[in-house]
Design an enzyme around this catalytic site. Structure first.
Site, mmCIF file in Angstrom:
data_model
loop_
_atom_site.group_PDB
_atom_site.id
_atom_site.type_symbol
_atom_site.label_atom_id
_atom_site.label_comp_id
_atom_site.label_asym_id
_atom_site.label_seq_id
_atom_site.Cartn_x
_atom_site.Cartn_y
_atom_site.Cartn_z
ATOM 1 N N ASP A 1 -2.528 8.203 -7.052
ATOM 2 C CA ASP A 1 -1.964 8.526 -8.275
ATOM 3 C C ASP A 1 -0.804 7.780 -8.179
ATOM 4 O O ASP A 1 -0.246 7.205 -7.530
ATOM 5 C CB ASP A 1 -1.664 10.256 -7.925
ATOM 6 N N ASP B 1 3.361 1.395 -7.040
ATOM 7 C CA ASP B 1 3.407 2.822 -5.995
ATOM 8 C C ASP B 1 2.195 3.552 -6.408
ATOM 9 O O ASP B 1 2.222 4.274 -7.419
ATOM 10 C CB ASP B 1 4.773 3.137 -6.527
ATOM 11 N N GLU C 1 -0.014 12.409 -4.211
ATOM 12 C CA GLU C 1 1.108 12.433 -3.301
ATOM 13 C C GLU C 1 2.407 12.553 -4.208
ATOM 14 O O GLU C 1 3.598 13.010 -3.748
ATOM 15 C CB GLU C 1 1.251 10.827 -2.671
ATOM 16 N N GLU C 2 2.024 11.968 -5.570
ATOM 17 C CA GLU C 2 3.697 11.644 -6.405
ATOM 18 C C GLU C 2 4.216 13.078 -6.533
ATOM 19 O O GLU C 2 5.168 13.490 -7.099
ATOM 20 C CB GLU C 2 3.349 11.150 -7.495
ATOM 21 N N ASP D 1 3.057 2.335 1.898
ATOM 22 C CA ASP D 1 3.757 2.814 0.863
ATOM 23 C C ASP D 1 5.414 2.608 0.697
ATOM 24 O O ASP D 1 6.053 3.153 0.080
ATOM 25 C CB ASP D 1 3.505 4.312 0.684
ATOM 26 N N HIS E 1 8.164 4.113 -10.655
ATOM 27 C CA HIS E 1 8.325 5.283 -11.335
ATOM 28 C C HIS E 1 9.089 4.793 -12.899
ATOM 29 O O HIS E 1 9.421 5.492 -13.470
ATOM 30 C CB HIS E 1 9.045 6.473 -10.904
ATOM 31 N N HIS F 1 -1.689 6.230 -1.458
ATOM 32 C CA HIS F 1 -2.252 7.273 -2.396
ATOM 33 C C HIS F 1 -2.397 6.689 -3.831
ATOM 34 O O HIS F 1 -2.338 5.496 -4.201
ATOM 35 C CB HIS F 1 -1.113 8.196 -2.623
#
Length: 417
Positions: free
Chosen positions: A87, A148, A182-183, A205, A388, A85
């Protein structure tokens, strides 16, 4: 086995290039992608795919990137896809990311220059002890890094480049799918599976070197709205029923010693309030509910419902709405019906000289939903850590092993075809 090496440092360069493009998604947005800036990275990826020789590379109106590595085998083989992904998480700023390579890591604290309170310590990051002598990439302390899942993007792109440049490495048709959002749980909402045209795939991922995840949480989301009774606070005795206080009481009544993210691990689930907003007259809380079996997930939903009902008995003038909505389900339910997909993934990892770790993930991936959309899809490691957060990091050498793993997966399916 593939002979992929990264002598020219293109893998790290790709990753750093992608990391510097702000692609943070926005859960409050109703568009797809939720932020137009995700398409900035999508355009870069399409251009790079075309330069590599992927003639059908394209990004659709919703920000999904597709491309095909043509088969060079005479065998009739399944069509595999690899997915990452674009994002980054809304939990931490992804604007003006400044990646830093820390060459030849020797186990000392890594103090990030833009905020010296952000320190990567060996004692806080267990996997750092396996990185002695490796090259670690972090951000500067002001933002997340974006490993990520831009590590996964770079690894897939590097593998695609290798396959296109080395036609002697035999493989079937390989598809790439790069997703937005995705997040925020919308990663495959508008994926065009007909255009993808694959039989199954692998998301790239995951975290630790060698990991392959064939099991995720099953997940529901819940929205609780309380309709209270508002009056002038100076004349409120016996009349006011504050929606703010009612919704706070519901949250306070839920278990504190278990069924929370901060008190659970491994195969234990939880009920987790993620946001609360409102006034005296009306307040709203959003929850995520997680467990590894649908039965336990349903039990947690029932507990939340009963808790709300019991609290509301104290407030006869007020009303509530509680809506529990399915989000995704444990992909193991699907993958157990297709054991070769995981078995070949494990073999691909071990061909790189790494011990494979088959494990569960306390979260979800695009692969969770794709599996239930007819495309079985385990998750292999990308090497991302502390995601994150401003302490996010990735090892260049772990990323190299991930590229080799992707190439090996393609080779194994051709060999066994």
């Amino acid at each position: 086995m593939s002979n992929y090496t990264n002598f020219n440092k293109t893998l790290a360069q790709r990753f750093i290039k992608y990391a510097m493009i702000d692609t943070q998604s926005d859960p409050s947005s109703l568009t797809c992608p939720s932020t137009l800036k995700q398409k900035n990275l999508g355009s870069v990826l399409v251009q790079e795919l075309i330069e590599i020789g992927i003639s059908d590379a394209e990004m659709d109106e919703n920000g999904y990137v597709y491309g095909t590595v043509p088969s060079n085998s005479d065998k009739k083989l399944p069509i595999i896809f690899f997915c990452s992904h674009m994002d980054t998480s809304p939990d931490c700023s992804g604007e003006n990311v400044k990646p830093i390579i820390h060459d030849n890591y020797q186990g000392l604290d890594i103090i990030l220059p833009d905020d010296n309170k952000i320190v990567l310590k060996l004692s806080d990051h267990e996997d750092l002890k396996h990185q002695i002598g490796n090259d670690i990439i972090t951000a500067s302390g002001a933002t997340l890094l974006g490993a990520d899942n831009k590590a996964g993007l770079a690894e897939i792109m590097e593998a695609v480049s290798f396959l296109m440049e080395n036609p002697e490495v035999k493989h079937g048709t390989i598809k790439v799918l790069f997703t937005p959002d995705e997040e925020i749980g919308r990663g495959v909402d508008k994926a065009d599976l007909k255009k993808l045209g694959a039989d199954f795939g692998y998301t790239v991922d995951g975290e630790t070197l060698g990991s392959i995840e064939d099991e995720t949480f099953s997940a529901d989301g819940a929205i609780l709205i309380i309709h209270g009774v508002s009056t002038h606070p100076g004349f409120a005795k016996g009349k006011m029923e504050s929606a703010i206080k009612i919704i706070s009481e519901v949250i306070d009544t839920l278990p504190k010693d278990n069924l929370t993210p901060e008190t659970t691990h491994q195969k234990e689930g939880f009920i987790h309030p993620v946001s609360i907003a409102g006034q005296v007259e009306q307040a709203e809380a959003q929850f995520i509910i997680r467990d590894f079996t649908d039965e336990k997930l349903a039990e947690h939903g029932l507990l939340l419902t009963k808790t709300v009902e019991e609290v509301m008995l104290k407030y006869p003038k007020s009303a509530y709405e509680l809506k529990i909505t399915p989000q995704y389900r444990n992909m193991k339910q699907v993958l157990d019906q297709h054991p070769k997909i995981v078995q070949y993934g494990i073999e691909a990892i071990e061909r790189t000289g790494v011990v494979a770790k088959q494990q569960s993930i306390r979260g979800g991936t695009d692969g969770s939903r794709l599996s239930f959309m007819g495309l079985p899809c385990p998750n292999i490691y990308a090497g991302e850590h502390a995601f994150h957060s401003k302490q996010e990091w990735v090892s260049v050498q772990d990323m190299e092993k991930a590229v080799q793993t992707i190439i090996n997966i393609a080779c194994i399916w051709e060999e066994r075809g």
